[in-house]
Design an enzyme around this catalytic site. Structure first.
Site, PDB file in Angstrom:
ATOM      1  N   GLY A  74       0.572  -1.093  -0.187  1.00  0.00           N
ATOM      2  CA  GLY A  74      -0.008   0.147   0.372  1.00  0.00           C
ATOM      3  C   GLY A  74       0.722   0.925  -0.187  1.00  0.00           C
ATOM      4  O   GLY A  74       1.891   1.004   0.329  1.00  0.00           O
ATOM      5  N   GLY A 160       6.343  -2.565   4.945  1.00  0.00           N
ATOM      6  CA  GLY A 160       7.045  -2.270   6.200  1.00  0.00           C
ATOM      7  C   GLY A 160       7.647  -0.535   6.250  1.00  0.00           C
ATOM      8  O   GLY A 160       6.558  -0.386   6.199  1.00  0.00           O
ATOM      9  N   CYS A 178       5.070  10.212  -1.163  1.00  0.00           N
ATOM     10  CA  CYS A 178       3.366   9.535  -0.586  1.00  0.00           C
ATOM     11  C   CYS A 178       3.166  10.247  -0.284  1.00  0.00           C
ATOM     12  O   CYS A 178       1.514  10.445  -0.434  1.00  0.00           O
ATOM     13  CB  CYS A 178       4.296  10.529   1.409  1.00  0.00           C
ATOM     14  SG  CYS A 178       5.689   9.705   1.993  1.00  0.00           S
TER      15      CYS A 178
END
Length: 212
Positions: A74, A160, A178
């Site tokens: 994700g 992670g 991001c």
């Protein structure tokens, strides 16, 4: 936060695609109960990784020569490079847990680790309609210091976090990290003016995740 001891695996610099092959093997072993919950700490040579939702407009300028690799996690675009600590988490979730619950736990454990290293930090809730604020931010300067992108398959997590320790931050500015054009990425070195602390960071992170 529940107790969740992890088995610790440590490496130095590992090529990203080779790391993905090994992570896939570790996930399969955990799904078959052939290994315990695991934290794998390592670093990567320079690479950008992109999630399924990364916009083409957020990709880096190719003139810098840093490869871009699609990944199944994700999240959006992330940069990896020397001087960054990457942690892959291969954890079997409880029947009452989802991946979002575990990501929140990961954020809180990293907040604990950063506090032990002298950098007060926080997780953030995402306002409705905003880009996901998954990760960890410094409290004093409001900069993002940890990126997190995870997934689960058959109840076991993979991928992670990436904690910026003392590497070059310039590549973060060559793309949109991001999914947030205004994000200010930082590192322990930038926040504390110290370098050469990777061993201390590894120890603090392992302790925060109850990993040995």
């Amino acid at each position: 936060m529940r107790q969740r001891p992890l088995s610790l695996v440590q490496d130095d610099l590992v090529d990203y695609e080779k790391a993905m092959e090994r992570m896939t093997d570790l996930v399969g072993q955990r799904q078959r109960d052939e290994r315990p919950d695991t934290l794998w700490l390592l670093s990567h040579p320079q690479v950008y990784t992109i999630g399924r939702r990364t916009s083409e407009q957020h990709l880096p300028d190719p003139s810098h020569g840093i490869p871009v690799v699609s990944t199944g996690r994700g999240g959006q675009l992330t940069y990896h490079g020397p001087g960054q600590l990457v942690g892959y988490l291969i954890v079997k979730l409880g029947e009452d847990e989802g991946i979002v619950d575990y990501v929140r736990e990961v954020e809180l454990r990293l907040v604990r680790a950063l506090g032990a290293l002298g950098v007060p930090a926080e997780r953030r809730d995402t306002p409705p309609g905003s880009e996901l604020l998954t990760g960890v931010w410094t409290i004093e300067t409001g900069r993002k210091i940890v990126s997190i992108g995870m997934r689960q398959s058959r109840g076991v997590t993979s991928h992670g976090f990436a904690l910026n320790v003392d590497g070059d931050l310039a590549p973060w500015g060559w793309a949109v990290a991001c999914g947030m054009p205004e994000v200010d990425m930082t590192s322990l070195g930038r926040e504390t003016s110290t370098t050469g602390v990777m061993d201390r960071v590894r120890t603090a992170v392992a302790e925060a995740f109850e990993a040995s």
